[in-house]
Design a protein around this motif. Structure first.
Motif, mmCIF file in Angstrom:
data_model
loop_
_atom_site.group_PDB
_atom_site.id
_atom_site.type_symbol
_atom_site.label_atom_id
_atom_site.label_comp_id
_atom_site.label_asym_id
_atom_site.label_seq_id
_atom_site.Cartn_x
_atom_site.Cartn_y
_atom_site.Cartn_z
ATOM 1 N N ARG A 165 5.014 13.163 7.255
ATOM 2 C CA ARG A 165 4.354 13.314 5.951
ATOM 3 C C ARG A 165 3.179 12.360 5.806
ATOM 4 O O ARG A 165 2.111 12.743 5.282
ATOM 5 C CB ARG A 165 5.373 13.020 4.857
ATOM 6 N N ALA A 166 3.406 11.116 6.270
ATOM 7 C CA ALA A 166 2.317 10.127 6.156
ATOM 8 C C ALA A 166 1.147 10.519 7.042
ATOM 9 O O ALA A 166 -0.026 10.327 6.678
ATOM 10 C CB ALA A 166 2.834 8.749 6.548
ATOM 11 N N ALA A 167 1.446 11.065 8.243
ATOM 12 C CA ALA A 167 0.357 11.483 9.133
ATOM 13 C C ALA A 167 -0.425 12.631 8.522
ATOM 14 O O ALA A 167 -1.640 12.751 8.723
ATOM 15 C CB ALA A 167 0.929 11.884 10.491
ATOM 16 N N GLN A 168 0.222 13.513 7.758
ATOM 17 C CA GLN A 168 -0.477 14.643 7.135
ATOM 18 C C GLN A 168 -1.282 14.190 5.918
ATOM 19 O O GLN A 168 -2.404 14.640 5.693
ATOM 20 C CB GLN A 168 0.518 15.729 6.697
ATOM 21 N N LYS A 169 -0.690 13.341 5.103
ATOM 22 C CA LYS A 169 -1.352 12.930 3.871
ATOM 23 C C LYS A 169 -2.446 11.896 4.098
ATOM 24 O O LYS A 169 -3.524 11.977 3.492
ATOM 25 C CB LYS A 169 -0.314 12.334 2.920
ATOM 26 N N TYR A 170 -2.118 10.933 4.971
ATOM 27 C CA TYR A 170 -3.065 9.836 5.216
ATOM 28 C C TYR A 170 -3.326 9.711 6.710
ATOM 29 O O TYR A 170 -2.842 8.798 7.355
ATOM 30 C CB TYR A 170 -2.512 8.517 4.676
ATOM 31 N N PRO A 171 -4.125 10.615 7.304
ATOM 32 C CA PRO A 171 -4.297 10.604 8.754
ATOM 33 C C PRO A 171 -5.042 9.373 9.275
ATOM 34 O O PRO A 171 -4.664 8.838 10.320
ATOM 35 C CB PRO A 171 -5.078 11.862 9.055
ATOM 36 N N ASP A 172 -6.041 8.903 8.598
ATOM 37 C CA ASP A 172 -6.802 7.754 9.106
ATOM 38 C C ASP A 172 -5.969 6.472 9.056
ATOM 39 O O ASP A 172 -5.954 5.684 10.014
ATOM 40 C CB ASP A 172 -8.095 7.562 8.284
ATOM 41 N N GLN A 173 -5.317 6.242 7.971
ATOM 42 C CA GLN A 173 -4.500 5.039 7.839
ATOM 43 C C GLN A 173 -3.297 5.074 8.825
ATOM 44 O O GLN A 173 -2.911 4.050 9.382
ATOM 45 C CB GLN A 173 -3.949 4.880 6.418
ATOM 46 N N TYR A 174 -2.755 6.290 9.023
ATOM 47 C CA TYR A 174 -1.615 6.415 9.931
ATOM 48 C C TYR A 174 -2.028 6.094 11.356
ATOM 49 O O TYR A 174 -1.314 5.405 12.082
ATOM 50 C CB TYR A 174 -1.008 7.819 9.827
ATOM 51 N N ARG A 175 -3.207 6.593 11.774
ATOM 52 C CA ARG A 175 -3.697 6.323 13.124
ATOM 53 C C ARG A 175 -3.966 4.840 13.303
ATOM 54 O O ARG A 175 -3.620 4.275 14.335
ATOM 55 C CB ARG A 175 -4.979 7.111 13.376
ATOM 56 N N ALA A 176 -4.553 4.157 12.343
ATOM 57 C CA ALA A 176 -4.838 2.725 12.429
ATOM 58 C C ALA A 176 -3.532 1.931 12.510
ATOM 59 O O ALA A 176 -3.402 0.980 13.292
ATOM 60 C CB ALA A 176 -5.657 2.272 11.242
ATOM 61 N N ALA A 177 -2.542 2.326 11.734
ATOM 62 C CA ALA A 177 -1.255 1.623 11.755
ATOM 63 C C ALA A 177 -0.526 1.885 13.078
ATOM 64 O O ALA A 177 0.126 0.979 13.620
ATOM 65 C CB ALA A 177 -0.398 2.067 10.579
ATOM 66 N N SER A 178 -0.624 3.078 13.632
ATOM 67 C CA SER A 178 0.019 3.410 14.897
ATOM 68 C C SER A 178 -0.587 2.622 16.039
ATOM 69 O O SER A 178 0.118 2.208 16.965
ATOM 70 C CB SER A 178 -0.104 4.898 15.208
ATOM 71 N N GLU A 179 -1.911 2.398 15.995
ATOM 72 C CA GLU A 179 -2.545 1.614 17.053
ATOM 73 C C GLU A 179 -2.173 0.140 16.931
ATOM 74 O O GLU A 179 -2.015 -0.556 17.930
ATOM 75 C CB GLU A 179 -4.069 1.785 16.972
ATOM 76 N N ARG A 180 -2.069 -0.295 15.662
ATOM 77 C CA ARG A 180 -1.750 -1.693 15.455
ATOM 78 C C ARG A 180 -0.274 -1.976 15.773
ATOM 79 O O ARG A 180 0.046 -2.998 16.352
ATOM 80 C CB ARG A 180 -2.063 -2.072 14.020
ATOM 81 N N TYR A 181 0.628 -1.076 15.374
ATOM 82 C CA TYR A 181 2.077 -1.227 15.611
ATOM 83 C C TYR A 181 2.574 -0.002 16.393
ATOM 84 O O TYR A 181 2.993 0.993 15.776
ATOM 85 C CB TYR A 181 2.862 -1.319 14.294
ATOM 86 N N PRO A 182 2.485 -0.065 17.712
ATOM 87 C CA PRO A 182 2.906 1.110 18.492
ATOM 88 C C PRO A 182 4.427 1.345 18.382
ATOM 89 O O PRO A 182 5.193 0.399 18.198
ATOM 90 C CB PRO A 182 2.504 0.789 19.916
ATOM 91 N N ALA A 183 4.846 2.567 18.508
ATOM 92 C CA ALA A 183 6.262 2.910 18.437
ATOM 93 C C ALA A 183 6.973 2.412 19.709
ATOM 94 O O ALA A 183 6.383 2.434 20.787
ATOM 95 C CB ALA A 183 6.440 4.418 18.279
ATOM 96 N N PRO A 184 8.255 1.946 19.582
ATOM 97 C CA PRO A 184 8.951 1.477 20.774
ATOM 98 C C PRO A 184 9.268 2.634 21.722
ATOM 99 O O PRO A 184 9.430 3.766 21.294
ATOM 100 C CB PRO A 184 10.247 0.879 20.224
ATOM 101 N N ILE A 185 9.282 2.316 23.020
ATOM 102 C CA ILE A 185 9.560 3.329 24.030
ATOM 103 C C ILE A 185 11.053 3.595 24.049
ATOM 104 O O ILE A 185 11.864 2.676 24.152
ATOM 105 C CB ILE A 185 9.072 2.871 25.421
ATOM 106 N N ASP A 186 11.444 4.853 23.931
ATOM 107 C CA ASP A 186 12.861 5.205 23.971
ATOM 108 C C ASP A 186 13.352 5.186 25.422
ATOM 109 O O ASP A 186 12.673 5.617 26.317
ATOM 110 C CB ASP A 186 13.084 6.604 23.365
ATOM 111 N N TYR A 187 14.522 4.669 25.600
ATOM 112 C CA TYR A 187 15.098 4.611 26.954
ATOM 113 C C TYR A 187 15.946 5.811 27.215
ATOM 114 O O TYR A 187 16.623 6.340 26.433
ATOM 115 C CB TYR A 187 15.921 3.324 27.121
#
Length: 187
Positions: A165-187
């Motif tokens: 939902r956040a990626a759809q509503k706020y795409p620019d802010q979501y991309r900036a936050a994703s680059e700043r805080y990358p998602a952990p790699i699932d094992y």
């Protein structure tokens, strides 16, 4: 007894000597057959002298000690009290002290084994109780782990939904936050 041999020769075989029987004696009654043997035993047994007693103090009675020093007299019989003799021999051969010690040691070992057996039974009961308690704790832990896993899966679904939902509503802010805080790699 004279024995007579008769020869019998069958045709075609070697001769074999067979001893013949002696003629039978005529029947004699019981009182006539062994009358000479009974006549020898008609005398009564010799009487024991009065100096001989049946309750002697040693292994042999007084009569045997009397005859021991002199030469053996064939007409006199030595009197040995066999019961006293066997009693004395048995009392000399049987020593109850080692048997008593062994019985005491056996009783002591039996008591020790009984105590160890009871201790072992108590430890087995204690181990069974601990095993039952451990199984109950393990079952509770497995239930708690399943509950936590279900809660984590539900939380993960909610987070994924919120991220979408956040990626759809706020795409620019979501991309900036994703680059700043990358998602952990699932094992």
């Amino acid at each position: 007894m004279a024995s007579t041999y008769y020869q019998y020769q069958p045709t075609g075989t070697l001769p074999v000597n067979v001893p013949g029987k002696s003629p039978q004696q005529p029947y004699a009654g019981r009182h006539q057959r062994n009358s000479s043997a009974f006549s020898q035993l008609s005398a009564s047994p010799p009487e024991r002298p009065e100096s001989v007693s049946s309750s002697g103090g040693g292994l042999y009675s007084a009569a045997s000690s009397q005859y021991a020093s002199s030469e053996y007299d064939s007409s006199g019989a030595t009197s040995v009290d066999l019961l006293d003799y066997m009693n004395d021999r048995l009392s000399q051969a049987y020593n109850p002290v080692p048997l008593d010690k062994n019985l005491a040691r056996q009783a002591q070992m039996s008591g020790e084994l009984n105590a160890k057996n009871r201790e072992l039974l108590a430890l087995q009961a204690q181990a069974r109780a601990r095993l039952a308690k451990t199984r109950a704790n393990f079952a509770d832990g497995m239930k708690a782990a399943k509950d936590v896993q279900r809660d984590l899966e539900w939380t993960q679904k909610k987070v994924n939904t919120l991220n979408a939902r956040a990626a759809q509503k706020y795409p620019d802010q979501y991309r900036a936050a994703s680059e700043r805080y990358p998602a952990p790699i699932d094992y």
